[in-house]
Structures are given as C-alpha cells and as structure tokens.
Write a protein that holds these residues in place. Structure first.
Motif, mmCIF file in Angstrom:
data_model
loop_
_atom_site.group_PDB
_atom_site.id
_atom_site.type_symbol
_atom_site.label_atom_id
_atom_site.label_comp_id
_atom_site.label_asym_id
_atom_site.label_seq_id
_atom_site.Cartn_x
_atom_site.Cartn_y
_atom_site.Cartn_z
ATOM 1 N N LYS A 1 19.658 65.926 4.831
ATOM 2 C CA LYS A 1 18.746 65.277 3.879
ATOM 3 C C LYS A 1 17.327 65.819 4.028
ATOM 4 C CE LYS A 1 21.262 60.941 3.155
ATOM 5 N NZ LYS A 1 21.277 59.472 3.359
ATOM 6 N N GLU A 2 16.907 66.050 5.267
ATOM 7 C CA GLU A 2 15.575 66.616 5.503
ATOM 8 C C GLU A 2 15.435 68.004 4.882
ATOM 9 O OE1 GLU A 2 14.832 66.642 9.668
ATOM 10 O OE2 GLU A 2 14.890 64.452 9.868
ATOM 11 N N LYS A 3 16.551 68.746 4.808
ATOM 12 C CA LYS A 3 16.550 70.096 4.230
ATOM 13 C C LYS A 3 16.707 70.082 2.711
ATOM 14 C CE LYS A 3 16.447 72.521 8.123
ATOM 15 N NZ LYS A 3 15.363 73.456 8.475
ATOM 16 N N GLY A 4 16.798 68.886 2.122
ATOM 17 C CA GLY A 4 16.860 68.784 0.662
ATOM 18 C C GLY A 4 18.253 68.772 0.078
ATOM 19 N N PHE A 5 19.269 68.361 0.867
ATOM 20 C CA PHE A 5 20.645 68.321 0.379
ATOM 21 C C PHE A 5 20.990 66.966 -0.239
ATOM 22 C CE2 PHE A 5 21.177 71.998 3.104
ATOM 23 C CZ PHE A 5 22.202 72.724 2.503
ATOM 24 N N MET B 1 13.724 65.404 -5.923
ATOM 25 C CA MET B 1 14.586 66.452 -6.492
ATOM 26 C C MET B 1 15.276 67.223 -5.356
ATOM 27 S SD MET B 1 15.555 67.713 -9.363
ATOM 28 C CE MET B 1 16.427 69.154 -9.962
ATOM 29 N N TYR B 2 16.600 67.324 -5.438
ATOM 30 C CA TYR B 2 17.354 68.012 -4.400
ATOM 31 C C TYR B 2 17.333 69.526 -4.594
ATOM 32 C CZ TYR B 2 19.324 63.376 -3.478
ATOM 33 O OH TYR B 2 19.493 62.050 -3.170
ATOM 34 N N LYS B 3 17.347 70.241 -3.458
ATOM 35 C CA LYS B 3 17.446 71.705 -3.507
ATOM 36 C C LYS B 3 18.898 72.154 -3.625
ATOM 37 C CE LYS B 3 13.469 72.704 -0.469
ATOM 38 N NZ LYS B 3 13.093 73.324 0.829
ATOM 39 N N TYR B 4 19.799 71.438 -2.916
ATOM 40 C CA TYR B 4 21.193 71.841 -2.849
ATOM 41 C C TYR B 4 22.084 70.601 -2.931
ATOM 42 C CZ TYR B 4 18.698 75.527 -0.234
ATOM 43 O OH TYR B 4 17.796 76.467 0.188
ATOM 44 N N LYS B 5 23.344 70.854 -3.267
ATOM 45 C CA LYS B 5 24.349 69.785 -3.198
ATOM 46 C C LYS B 5 25.479 70.244 -2.269
ATOM 47 C CE LYS B 5 25.734 67.283 -6.761
ATOM 48 N NZ LYS B 5 26.446 66.826 -7.995
ATOM 49 N N ILE B 6 25.841 69.383 -1.338
ATOM 50 C CA ILE B 6 26.941 69.669 -0.412
ATOM 51 C C ILE B 6 27.988 68.578 -0.545
ATOM 52 C CG2 ILE B 6 25.831 68.443 1.520
ATOM 53 C CD1 ILE B 6 27.065 70.549 3.408
ATOM 54 N N ILE B 7 29.244 68.977 -0.548
ATOM 55 C CA ILE B 7 30.343 68.014 -0.463
ATOM 56 C C ILE B 7 31.004 68.195 0.892
ATOM 57 C CG2 ILE B 7 32.634 67.388 -1.308
ATOM 58 C CD1 ILE B 7 31.683 67.780 -4.117
#
Length: 357
Positions: free
Chosen positions: A28-32, A1-7
């Motif tokens: 990715k390690e930070k959950g993006f 499960m991701y914490k954040y989404k970045i474009i």
C-alpha cells in the motif's frame, strides 16, 4: 490514485495466507491497489475478509500426490477455476499476480500466464510444494525462503528473499500476553503451537507431561479447533486456546520458549523474535517431508532443537524441553548472528521489477 493493481492468491492453510498479509502494508505504501482470489470455502476467505481486501471466489480442486477417487473429478474443478480466474482478470486488469501457493493458486497462475500478466510466486519450504511445482512454468519469478531451495528452481527464476514477517508479530506486549493468560508469577512461559489446525499428537504429549512441566513453566497451549481439554480449563498456570489471532503477538512476546511444528512461516517469525524453539516437524507419514527439512535447516544453523514425531515416547518430550531451557542463551546467540535480510522489501522489489519488464 493507485500506481499499480496486484491480485494476490493462495490458500488451503493459514500458512498460504499470512505471508500475503505481511506484504500488504508495504504494498500500500508503494501505491498498490490490492485484491485477492481464493476458494469458496477455504480458510483464506475468512482471514482475507477480516482484512478489508476485496475477495473473489473461484472453483478449486485439491491437488494430491496419492490415489483418491476425487483425483478424477478435481481436474475439471481446476479447469473451471482457470475460466473463473480468467473472467476476474479480464475485469480487474491487474499489473501483476502474487501467488503464495496452495491448490487454489494454480488456476489463477495459469489464467494470468494466458493473459500475459506477470506472476511472482513465493515458496516457504525448502522443496517446492506440488502447487508451486505445477505453477513454476507459468511464473515470472519464484521467491524462495531457504538458500537450499534455489537448486530446485529452473531457468534462473529463483530469487532468495526469505520469508515475509508480519509487522504486528514484532509489536507484541509481554505484559498484555501475561494478563491475557492470567499469569501473575515470574515463572518462564512455554508456548505450544501445533499449526493452524492443531496437532493431536503434540497436545497429547504436553498434557501427559503437564504436571512435571507446570513445576518449571507457565504454559500457553494453542491446541487447534475442537482440541480443548475441558477438564483442564481451570488448571493454574495452564491456558488453552483453540486458535488465536489478535492476541498472538502478545503471547509470543510473553513466551520464553516455543514448541511448534516446523512450517516455514512460523519458524522465521520465531527467528525474528529470537525465541528458543523446539521443533516437532510433521512426519513423512502425514506430509511430503518439507517440515523435516525446514527443522533440520534450523537445527544446523543452531537456531532450534528438533524432536522427530516418532521419538515422542515416554518422557522424551519433557527431557527435550529441559534441554531447550539449558541451551537458551546458546540458541539466542546463534539467532543473533543470523541473516537480517528484509524479506518484505526483497519480495516487493521482485514484484516491481516484474511489472517493469
């Protein structure tokens, strides 16, 4: 499960894409969850699709500082790009946008601003490029590579982070690089890189001085698409490539010296690898002069030698390469004293702070 989404966005040259890729493993390690917006036919499309990142295409008009009849039609492409980007943002609902500049980034940044999505941009060169100048009013923060750049960023938006370096560049294998080029002796290795599109003027001067240089060095020449010299394909000690991707870390590790243009992303990779470098920046006739500023900054720090393109006459290049060899230890000592800032962590911290705000 991701914490954040970045474009992420940016394109036009490899220099507008590779710094984005340098951030990907740590993001990715930070959950993006990471996605990308680029142009329909730019170099970024090919590079990103190889990286297994979802890619969205938008309309993009090129931004020019000079007169061109397309200047009348391209603003409409930018407007369409804003509409395209807004539609993607409505669907994807990212927490933050990261822009590396280039003409494709402007519509994305404006669309994000209209959607109240924070935007973190990054400028590689000392003076902001046209795309980042246009994007700056719509950005939350603008990360810069050089300390000198902060004076060009208004409203306290500037953050000194340095340039993100791809981890794989640091993990090259010298022996693999030599094997890839079929170099079997112990001559020092000279690597020539003319940027992602190559440099015809540097290619010409290297080949003009080739016989002299081969007495001193084995040569790796990354000369750009359609710039191979077929008459020299089997020349002992001279290995040509149009473009290199996976093998580049090994070739850079194997090299003792590098001759290059002065794009900020590349020169900071050379600095990280502690490679003595001769920089031949793009002239003001072919650019806005940003590479000249980058090169002179490195020269002033003692990291590199510089040769202006206009000085490439007679045996000037050969003499400068011999000078580079004579100053090898001096240049490496200066690079050892350089700032060891972790640029990737700095940029990701700026991204996280922008989301929180």
């Amino acid at each position: 499960m991701y914490k954040y989404k970045i474009i992420m966005t940016g394109g036009g040259t490899a220099g507008h894409v590779t710094p984005n890729l340098a951030l990907v493993p740590s993001l990715k390690e930070k959950g993006f969850e990471i996605k990308y917006i680029g142009s329909k036919d730019g170099i970024e499309k090919e590079i990103i699709k190889k990286s297994d990142i979802s890619y969205f295409e938008i309309s993009s008009g090129k931004l020019r500082r000079y007169f061109d009849v397309k200047n009348f039609s391209d603003p409409f492409k930018v407007l369409k790009g804003i509409i395209d980007a807004k539609r993607i943002l409505n669907k994807e609902k990212p927490d933050v946008i990261f822009s590396k500049g280039g003409f494709v980034a402007v519509p994305v940044v404006i669309a994000a601003y209209l959607k109240n999505i924070p935007v973190v941009a990054h400028e590689s060169d000392i003076t902001p490029g046209l795309a980042n100048k246009l994007s700056a009013p719509f950005c939350t923060k603008l990360c810069v590579t050089f300390r000198e750049s902060l004076k060009f960023v208004k409203e306290d938006k500037g953050v000194l982070t340095g340039s993100p370096i791809r981890k794989e560049i640091l993990n090259g294998d010298k022996n693999k690089g030599k094997e890839f080029c079929n170099f079997t002796d112990e001559k020092e290795i000279l690597l020539i890189m003319g940027g992602s599109l190559g440099s015809k003027v540097i290619n010409r001067e290297i080949r003009k001085n080739l016989e002299l240089l081969l007495k001193e060095f084995n040569i790796i020449h990354i000369c750009g698409k359609d710039n191979l010299d077929i008459n020299l394909l089997n020349k002992k000690g001279y290995k040509q490539f149009e473009y290199v991707t996976e093998e580049l870390p090994h070739l850079m590790k194997a090299s003792d010296y590098i001759i290059s243009r002065a794009g900020a992303n590349s020169i900071f990779e050379f600095l990280e690898l502690k490679k003595p470098t001769l920089l031949i920046p793009l002239s003001k006739k072919a650019s806005r002069g940003d590479q000249i500023l980058n090169a002179n900054s490195f020269k002033n720090e003692g990291y590199s030698l510089v040769l202006e393109e206009e000085e490439l006459q007679k045996d000037a290049l050969y003499k400068k390469i011999i000078e580079l060899k004579s100053k090898k230890s001096e240049l490496i000592k200066a690079m050892d004293r350089g700032d060891g800032k972790n640029s990737i962590d700095c940029i990701i911290n700026v991204i996280l702070e922008s989301i929180k705000k």
